[in-house]
Design an enzyme around this catalytic site. Structure first.
Site, PDB file in Angstrom:
ATOM      1  N   GLY A  29       0.821  -1.216   0.000  1.00  6.00           N
ATOM      2  CA  GLY A  29       0.000   0.000   0.000  1.00  6.00           C
ATOM      3  C   GLY A  29       0.849   1.257   0.000  1.00  6.00           C
ATOM      4  O   GLY A  29       2.082   1.203   0.038  1.00  6.00           O
ATOM      5  N   SER A  30       0.175   2.403  -0.018  1.00  5.49           N
ATOM      6  CA  SER A  30       0.903   3.668  -0.125  1.00  5.49           C
ATOM      7  C   SER A  30       1.667   3.996   1.164  1.00  5.49           C
ATOM      8  O   SER A  30       2.745   4.602   1.106  1.00  5.49           O
ATOM      9  CB  SER A  30      -0.075   4.795  -0.469  1.00  5.49           C
ATOM     10  OG  SER A  30      -1.103   4.868   0.498  1.00  5.49           O
ATOM     11  N   THR A  31       1.148   3.585   2.324  1.00  7.10           N
ATOM     12  CA  THR A  31       1.871   3.828   3.578  1.00  7.10           C
ATOM     13  C   THR A  31       3.101   2.921   3.641  1.00  7.10           C
ATOM     14  O   THR A  31       4.197   3.361   4.018  1.00  7.10           O
ATOM     15  CB  THR A  31       0.950   3.585   4.798  1.00  7.10           C
ATOM     16  OG1 THR A  31      -0.320   4.205   4.541  1.00  7.10           O
ATOM     17  CG2 THR A  31       1.544   4.169   6.056  1.00  7.10           C
ATOM     18  N   GLY A  82       0.071  -1.551   6.489  1.00  6.94           N
ATOM     19  CA  GLY A  82      -0.959  -0.545   6.687  1.00  6.94           C
ATOM     20  C   GLY A  82      -2.305  -1.187   6.959  1.00  6.94           C
ATOM     21  O   GLY A  82      -2.414  -2.401   7.151  1.00  6.94           O
ATOM     22  N   ALA A  83      -3.343  -0.357   6.976  1.00  8.21           N
ATOM     23  CA  ALA A  83      -4.714  -0.864   7.170  1.00  8.21           C
ATOM     24  C   ALA A  83      -5.686   0.138   6.564  1.00  8.21           C
ATOM     25  O   ALA A  83      -5.368   1.322   6.422  1.00  8.21           O
ATOM     26  CB  ALA A  83      -5.015  -1.046   8.649  1.00  8.21           C
ATOM     27  N   GLY A  96      -7.595  -3.081   0.747  1.00  9.82           N
ATOM     28  CA  GLY A  96      -7.878  -2.025  -0.229  1.00  9.82           C
ATOM     29  C   GLY A  96      -6.970  -2.127  -1.449  1.00  9.82           C
ATOM     30  O   GLY A  96      -7.357  -1.745  -2.553  1.00  9.82           O
ATOM     31  N   GLY A  97      -5.791  -2.678  -1.259  1.00  7.63           N
ATOM     32  CA  GLY A  97      -4.852  -2.872  -2.371  1.00  7.63           C
ATOM     33  C   GLY A  97      -4.926  -4.281  -2.933  1.00  7.63           C
ATOM     34  O   GLY A  97      -4.055  -4.689  -3.710  1.00  7.63           O
ATOM     35  N   GLU A 103      -1.069 -10.893   2.626  1.00  8.95           N
ATOM     36  CA  GLU A 103      -0.844 -10.139   3.872  1.00  8.95           C
ATOM     37  C   GLU A 103      -1.148 -11.016   5.081  1.00  8.95           C
ATOM     38  O   GLU A 103      -0.408 -11.011   6.068  1.00  8.95           O
ATOM     39  CB  GLU A 103      -1.715  -8.883   3.884  1.00  8.95           C
ATOM     40  CG  GLU A 103      -1.246  -7.848   2.862  1.00  8.95           C
ATOM     41  CD  GLU A 103      -2.182  -6.654   2.694  1.00  8.95           C
ATOM     42  OE1 GLU A 103      -1.730  -5.670   2.112  1.00  8.95           O
ATOM     43  OE2 GLU A 103      -3.330  -6.711   3.132  1.00  8.95           O
ATOM     44  N   LYS A 121      -7.619   6.465   9.738  1.00  8.93           N
ATOM     45  CA  LYS A 121      -7.936   5.025   9.707  1.00  8.93           C
ATOM     46  C   LYS A 121      -8.483   4.496  11.031  1.00  8.93           C
ATOM     47  O   LYS A 121      -8.975   3.368  11.099  1.00  8.93           O
ATOM     48  CB  LYS A 121      -6.672   4.221   9.338  1.00  8.93           C
ATOM     49  CG  LYS A 121      -5.953   4.669   8.069  1.00  8.93           C
ATOM     50  CD  LYS A 121      -6.734   4.332   6.839  1.00  8.93           C
ATOM     51  CE  LYS A 121      -6.032   4.663   5.541  1.00  8.93           C
ATOM     52  NZ  LYS A 121      -4.872   3.876   5.228  1.00  8.93           N
TER      53      LYS A 121
HETATM   54  C1  5RP Z   1      -3.506  -3.563   0.818  1.00  8.16           C
HETATM   55  C2  5RP Z   1      -3.811  -3.140   2.203  1.00  8.16           C
HETATM   56  C3  5RP Z   1      -3.289  -1.826   2.638  1.00  8.16           C
HETATM   57  O1  5RP Z   1      -2.503  -2.014   3.784  1.00  8.16           O
HETATM   58  C4  5RP Z   1      -4.432  -0.912   2.946  1.00  8.16           C
HETATM   59  O2  5RP Z   1      -5.280  -0.850   1.805  1.00  8.16           O
HETATM   60  C5  5RP Z   1      -3.964   0.505   3.305  1.00  8.16           C
HETATM   61  O3  5RP Z   1      -3.377   1.082   2.186  1.00  8.16           O
HETATM   62  P1  5RP Z   1      -2.817   2.559   2.198  1.00  8.16           P
HETATM   63  O4  5RP Z   1      -1.597   2.564   3.048  1.00  8.16           O
HETATM   64  O5  5RP Z   1      -2.506   2.833   0.740  1.00  8.16           O
HETATM   65  O6  5RP Z   1      -3.897   3.471   2.719  1.00  8.16           O
HETATM   66  O7  5RP Z   1      -4.451  -3.823   2.977  1.00  8.16           O
HETATM   67  O8  5RP Z   1      -4.165  -4.752   0.472  1.00  8.16           O
END
Ligand code: 5RP
Length: 223
Positions: A29-31, A82-83, A96-97, A103, A121
């Site tokens: 993810g982006s984080t 991330g979450a 979300g990704g 994971e 979050k």
């Molecule tokens: C990917 C995930 C990510 O950790 C989650 O979607 C958070 O993403 P972001 O850091 O981009 O907000 O579960 O499958």
């Protein structure tokens, strides 16, 4: 601070959980991308990483961090990810990704889950963010109906006009309208539905620590 700056802050803060000389579990993810960039600054102090997605693997390798297959590694000290949502007990919604299955696999082989997230979050009850569920394609319609019977509105995630295909060759069903008040019971039940590969509730494998990026700096929540 912008959301992007908060992500960079927690990505950097997560470095103190990385054990020198070991292999670290890396999420998606982006984080996590911010964490990977920070990890590159100490790449000579670690053996490498086990990655939870093709996307993270590409980024890790591009920065010169060796990536190990999860089957080569019995256990990891820490998994950093991330979450989409995290509650005050450390239960999360993730996926979300679309990387939720890998994971959960890497989280399961890790002694500690450190969640990195910006403060948007943190929620009281899981369910505001659409819940991702990875499903074998022949079961998606049935799973959509099962969620409808629970009061949820489920749709198959699309990409370029087609169902999105995960790293594992499966589809994602996103479910809205649920309030997940008992995350352990919910995860246990939905995981048993035929055709469900992985439900994006991480309650049986919740976070032990959350590094939350806030405008006052990084808050550490221990669960
Ligand atoms: C990917 C995930 C990510 O950790 C989650 O979607 C958070 O993403 P972001 O850091 O981009 O907000 O579960 O499958």
């Amino acid at each position: 601070m912008t959301q992007d700056e908060l992500k960079a802050l927690v990505g950097q803060a997560a470095l103190k959980y990385v054990v020198p000389g070991e292999i670290v579990g890396v999420g998606t993810g982006s984080t996590v991308n911010k964490f990977i960039d920070a990890l590159a600054t100490m790449k000579d102090q670690i053996k490498g990483a086990v990655s939870s997605s093709e996307a993270s693997t590409v980024r890790l390798k591009a920065l010169g961090i060796p990536v190990f297959d999860s089957n080569e590694v019995e256990s990891l000290s820490v998994y950093i990810d991330g979450a989409d949502e995290i509650d005050p007990q450390g239960h999360m919604v993730k996926g979300g990704g679309a990387a939720l299955t890998r994971e959960k696999i890497v989280a399961a082989q890790s002694k500690q889950f450190v969640c990195i997230a910006d403060e948007s979050k943190l929620v009281d009850v899981l369910g505001a963010f659409p819940l991702p569920v990875e499903v074998i394609p022949m079961a998606t319609a049935r799973v959509v109906r099962q969620f409808a019977a629970m009061g949820g509105r489920a749709v198959v995630r699309q990409k370029d006009g087609q169902p999105l295909v995960t790293d594992n060759g499966q589809h994602i069903v996103d479910v809205q309208g649920l309030k997940i008040t008992d995350p352990v019971a919910f995860e246990t039940e939905v995981s048993q539905w035929p055709g469900v590969v992985t439900v994006g509730v991480f309650a049986l494998q919740k976070a032990q620590v959350c590094l939350l990026g806030t405008s006052q700096g990084v808050k550490t929540l221990n669960f």
